[in-house]
Write a protein that holds these residues in place. Structure first.
Motif, mmCIF file in Angstrom:
data_model
loop_
_atom_site.group_PDB
_atom_site.id
_atom_site.type_symbol
_atom_site.label_atom_id
_atom_site.label_comp_id
_atom_site.label_asym_id
_atom_site.label_seq_id
_atom_site.Cartn_x
_atom_site.Cartn_y
_atom_site.Cartn_z
ATOM 1 N N THR A 164 -33.312 -16.299 129.185
ATOM 2 C CA THR A 164 -32.223 -16.405 130.167
ATOM 3 C C THR A 164 -32.671 -17.121 131.436
ATOM 4 O O THR A 164 -33.683 -16.770 132.041
ATOM 5 C CB THR A 164 -31.697 -15.004 130.534
ATOM 6 N N VAL A 165 -31.902 -18.125 131.817
ATOM 7 C CA VAL A 165 -32.137 -18.870 133.047
ATOM 8 C C VAL A 165 -31.057 -18.559 134.077
ATOM 9 O O VAL A 165 -31.335 -18.422 135.269
ATOM 10 C CB VAL A 165 -32.173 -20.391 132.768
ATOM 11 N N HIS A 166 -29.803 -18.432 133.607
ATOM 12 C CA HIS A 166 -28.682 -18.130 134.492
ATOM 13 C C HIS A 166 -27.978 -16.862 134.014
ATOM 14 O O HIS A 166 -27.845 -16.637 132.800
ATOM 15 C CB HIS A 166 -27.665 -19.274 134.522
ATOM 16 N N VAL A 167 -27.536 -16.048 134.967
ATOM 17 C CA VAL A 167 -26.700 -14.883 134.671
ATOM 18 C C VAL A 167 -25.381 -15.084 135.405
ATOM 19 O O VAL A 167 -25.352 -15.148 136.634
ATOM 20 C CB VAL A 167 -27.357 -13.565 135.110
ATOM 21 N N VAL A 168 -24.290 -15.184 134.639
ATOM 22 C CA VAL A 168 -22.992 -15.527 135.213
ATOM 23 C C VAL A 168 -21.981 -14.438 134.862
ATOM 24 O O VAL A 168 -21.728 -14.164 133.694
ATOM 25 C CB VAL A 168 -22.496 -16.889 134.690
ATOM 26 N N GLY A 169 -21.413 -13.823 135.892
ATOM 27 C CA GLY A 169 -20.334 -12.867 135.692
ATOM 28 C C GLY A 169 -18.999 -13.581 135.723
ATOM 29 O O GLY A 169 -18.729 -14.344 136.652
ATOM 30 N N VAL A 170 -18.160 -13.344 134.704
ATOM 31 C CA VAL A 170 -16.876 -14.050 134.584
ATOM 32 C C VAL A 170 -15.745 -13.035 134.589
ATOM 33 O O VAL A 170 -15.674 -12.176 133.701
ATOM 34 C CB VAL A 170 -16.815 -14.898 133.301
ATOM 35 N N ASP A 171 -14.879 -13.137 135.588
ATOM 36 C CA ASP A 171 -13.687 -12.286 135.670
ATOM 37 C C ASP A 171 -12.477 -13.104 135.247
ATOM 38 O O ASP A 171 -12.265 -14.217 135.748
ATOM 39 C CB ASP A 171 -13.495 -11.763 137.093
ATOM 40 N N ARG A 172 -11.674 -12.583 134.316
ATOM 41 C CA ARG A 172 -10.488 -13.285 133.831
ATOM 42 C C ARG A 172 -9.236 -12.689 134.460
ATOM 43 O O ARG A 172 -9.162 -11.483 134.672
ATOM 44 C CB ARG A 172 -10.398 -13.175 132.306
ATOM 45 N N GLY A 173 -8.255 -13.540 134.722
ATOM 46 C CA GLY A 173 -7.038 -13.043 135.343
ATOM 47 C C GLY A 173 -5.903 -14.039 135.262
ATOM 48 O O GLY A 173 -6.011 -15.087 134.613
ATOM 49 N N LEU A 174 -4.799 -13.707 135.947
ATOM 50 C CA LEU A 174 -3.616 -14.566 135.950
ATOM 51 C C LEU A 174 -3.721 -15.645 137.018
ATOM 52 O O LEU A 174 -3.443 -16.813 136.765
ATOM 53 C CB LEU A 174 -2.359 -13.728 136.182
ATOM 54 N N ARG A 175 -4.103 -15.245 138.235
ATOM 55 C CA ARG A 175 -4.179 -16.195 139.347
ATOM 56 C C ARG A 175 -5.277 -17.225 139.099
ATOM 57 O O ARG A 175 -5.109 -18.403 139.388
ATOM 58 C CB ARG A 175 -4.438 -15.436 140.651
ATOM 59 N N PHE A 176 -6.397 -16.754 138.569
ATOM 60 C CA PHE A 176 -7.487 -17.635 138.153
ATOM 61 C C PHE A 176 -7.797 -17.338 136.691
ATOM 62 O O PHE A 176 -8.021 -16.181 136.333
ATOM 63 C CB PHE A 176 -8.742 -17.420 138.997
ATOM 64 N N LEU A 177 -7.777 -18.382 135.861
ATOM 65 C CA LEU A 177 -8.144 -18.175 134.457
ATOM 66 C C LEU A 177 -9.523 -17.561 134.359
ATOM 67 O O LEU A 177 -9.767 -16.661 133.548
ATOM 68 C CB LEU A 177 -8.118 -19.512 133.707
ATOM 69 N N ALA A 178 -10.442 -18.050 135.183
ATOM 70 C CA ALA A 178 -11.803 -17.529 135.192
ATOM 71 C C ALA A 178 -12.393 -17.677 136.586
ATOM 72 O O ALA A 178 -12.242 -18.719 137.223
ATOM 73 C CB ALA A 178 -12.672 -18.266 134.172
ATOM 74 N N THR A 179 -13.037 -16.616 137.050
ATOM 75 C CA THR A 179 -13.798 -16.645 138.297
ATOM 76 C C THR A 179 -15.239 -16.332 137.936
ATOM 77 O O THR A 179 -15.536 -15.248 137.428
ATOM 78 C CB THR A 179 -13.271 -15.609 139.303
ATOM 79 N N ALA A 180 -16.149 -17.280 138.156
ATOM 80 C CA ALA A 180 -17.537 -17.149 137.725
ATOM 81 C C ALA A 180 -18.462 -17.036 138.930
ATOM 82 O O ALA A 180 -18.402 -17.850 139.855
ATOM 83 C CB ALA A 180 -17.936 -18.347 136.868
ATOM 84 N N PHE A 181 -19.337 -16.018 138.911
ATOM 85 C CA PHE A 181 -20.317 -15.798 139.983
ATOM 86 C C PHE A 181 -21.702 -15.798 139.356
ATOM 87 O O PHE A 181 -21.950 -15.074 138.387
ATOM 88 C CB PHE A 181 -20.045 -14.467 140.688
ATOM 89 N N ASP A 182 -22.629 -16.612 139.894
ATOM 90 C CA ASP A 182 -23.956 -16.711 139.292
ATOM 91 C C ASP A 182 -25.031 -16.110 140.191
ATOM 92 O O ASP A 182 -24.745 -15.583 141.276
ATOM 93 C CB ASP A 182 -24.293 -18.167 138.947
ATOM 94 N N GLU A 183 -26.282 -16.195 139.734
ATOM 95 C CA GLU A 183 -27.396 -15.547 140.431
ATOM 96 C C GLU A 183 -27.728 -16.217 141.762
ATOM 97 O O GLU A 183 -28.432 -15.634 142.594
ATOM 98 C CB GLU A 183 -28.638 -15.536 139.519
ATOM 99 N N THR A 184 -27.227 -17.418 141.992
ATOM 100 C CA THR A 184 -27.480 -18.108 143.268
ATOM 101 C C THR A 184 -26.487 -17.708 144.350
ATOM 102 O O THR A 184 -26.630 -18.126 145.495
ATOM 103 C CB THR A 184 -27.425 -19.632 143.073
ATOM 104 N N GLY A 185 -25.483 -16.928 143.976
ATOM 105 C CA GLY A 185 -24.459 -16.534 144.935
ATOM 106 C C GLY A 185 -23.272 -17.463 144.996
ATOM 107 O O GLY A 185 -22.371 -17.287 145.822
ATOM 108 N N ARG A 186 -23.244 -18.459 144.113
ATOM 109 C CA ARG A 186 -22.143 -19.416 144.111
ATOM 110 C C ARG A 186 -21.009 -18.911 143.220
ATOM 111 O O ARG A 186 -21.249 -18.351 142.144
ATOM 112 C CB ARG A 186 -22.626 -20.770 143.615
ATOM 113 N N THR A 187 -19.769 -19.158 143.648
ATOM 114 C CA THR A 187 -18.589 -18.749 142.892
ATOM 115 C C THR A 187 -17.777 -19.977 142.501
ATOM 116 O O THR A 187 -17.540 -20.861 143.322
ATOM 117 C CB THR A 187 -17.700 -17.801 143.716
ATOM 118 N N ILE A 188 -17.353 -20.016 141.245
ATOM 119 C CA ILE A 188 -16.522 -21.106 140.735
ATOM 120 C C ILE A 188 -15.190 -20.505 140.291
ATOM 121 O O ILE A 188 -15.159 -19.502 139.567
ATOM 122 C CB ILE A 188 -17.202 -21.828 139.558
#
Length: 403
Positions: free
Chosen positions: A198-222
């Protein structure tokens, strides 16, 4: 692990008569599937193809004109559809309130079906080397009820899957919009994912307003916006309501024509979202998603004109697309319990439902933490992934009891 994909190839026919042969075979195949489905429904849901073959094989050959391998394919198609419905039923148990007002759930199986599964769309499944083959000149040989025909691919994007590294399976013949297609299943063994890669750990939250909200180990959110998809689905909903209220023959024809259009459009959106995530983070990424199995969305708290989107949003489809796209490039999808991921403060760990403001899409904690509510959920999900890497077999959040 085994990676399974479907290669979609548009084909052109050599003659109009070949199209008639394919249509005839597809319709007979559909009718044969309906016949087998009725037998399965009426005889205790027997899903063993060997037992079904003993009883139904001769009728499939004589009544529907199926060739030997086509008859076998009919049995496999029907049993696979029932097994898929059985799996889906287990994932969605029946929920009810008991005499004490507490929510209970009861597992569902195939006996909950009121009618046999029907096969409305004509199709034709062809077995590799028996009913379909690729020739040295790049054309495909397809079997019909009458004779074999030769078809040609329109594009060459599929050739990478025919280089010997993929195992070719059944080819499904389909037609849509006056065009013909082959959907060929291909499989390949890929190495199992290990935690130490493992190099990256990404948490992905799914929803209506955003299809996907991704937060990684660097603190960046997409954020992957869902506004476009939400508006599109609402337009389709209003269009269906108008056509159904009209009730004319022309309105019913339009309803039939757009029946699958919305699903195809939404599938494409989920494909794009999954591909964007997989391509952005690259190989050796651990994607962490909530396990939404048995999760009930409280529609009574949602405005009536928005309940359709709440209960029909294809979260599971996005998950499945991401699973195989991640596996194809050496990444992995980990599913974790969804308990309290939207109510927990990712900074201090306090769980309070009131700290999430649904109307303004914010999460505010007494410790001073403040963020978008989808972002905070993605952060909590990402932390569960870190716990899994640290050795916790089944990480989850629990509310601490007081008093």
């Amino acid at each position: 692990m085994e990676l399974i994909k479907t290669v979609k190839i548009q084909i052109k026919l050599a003659a109009e008569a070949d199209g008639d042969l394919l249509r005839q075979a597809m319709e007979q195949y559909r009718l044969a599937c309906d016949d087998v489905s009725r037998y399965v429904f009426d005889h205790g849901f027997v899903l063993n193809t060997t037992k079904l073959q003993i009883v139904l094989y001769r009728d499939l050959r004589t009544q529907f004109g199926m060739k030997a391998q086509m008859a076998q394919s009919v049995l496999r198609t029907v049993t696979a559809r029932y097994k898929a419905v059985r799996t889906q039923s287990k994932q969605k148990p029946y929920r009810y309130r008991d005499e004490n007002g507490k929510w209970q759930k009861q597992a569902k199986d195939l006996t909950w079906l009121w009618y046999p599964i029907s096969f409305r769309r004509p199709q034709l499944d062809l077995v590799r080397r028996r009913d379909w083959a690729i020739r040295k000149d790049g054309s495909f040989s397809l079997n019909t009820l009458d004779r074999r025909i030769t078809v040609w691919p329109v594009l060459n994007h599929w050739r990478d899957y025919f280089d010997g590294t993929w195992k070719l399976g059944t080819a499904k013949v389909l037609t849509s919009g006056g065009k013909w297609y082959l959907h060929i299943s291909v499989t390949r063994e890929v190495p199992d994912y290990t935690q130490d890669q493992t190099v990256h750990v990404v948490g992905v939250d799914r929803g209506l307003r955003f299809l996907a909200t991704a937060f990684d180990e660097t603190g960046r959110t997409i954020y992957r916006s869902g506004t476009r998809a939400l508006n599109k689905r609402r337009r389709y909903k209003h269009l269906r309501a108008k056509l159904q209220a009209k009730g004319t023959k022309s309105a019913k024809r339009v309803l039939k024509r757009i029946r699958q259009r919305e699903n195809r459009w939404m599938s494409n959106e989920n494909h794009r979202a999954a591909k964007a995530l997989a391509d952005h983070y690259g190989p050796n990424t651990l994607f962490v998603l909530e396990d939404l199995t048995d999760v009930r969305f409280a529609t009574e708290k949602v405005a009536k004109d928005r309940r359709y989107e709440q209960v029909s949003w294809p979260f599971y489809q996005l998950e499945q697309f991401l699973i195989y796209k991640a596996a194809a490039q050496g990444s992995h999808v980990l599913k974790v319990p969804s308990d309290y991921t939207s109510q927990r403060c990712p900074q201090c760990g306090v769980i309070k439902k009131q700290q999430r403001d649904h109307d303004h899409h914010e999460y505010r904690c007494a410790c001073g933490f403040q963020a978008n509510d989808d972002q905070s959920a993605a952060m909590n999900i990402q932390q569960l992934g870190n716990q899994w890497l640290a050795g916790t077999a089944k990480p989850r959040y629990t509310r601490k009891r007081t008093g």
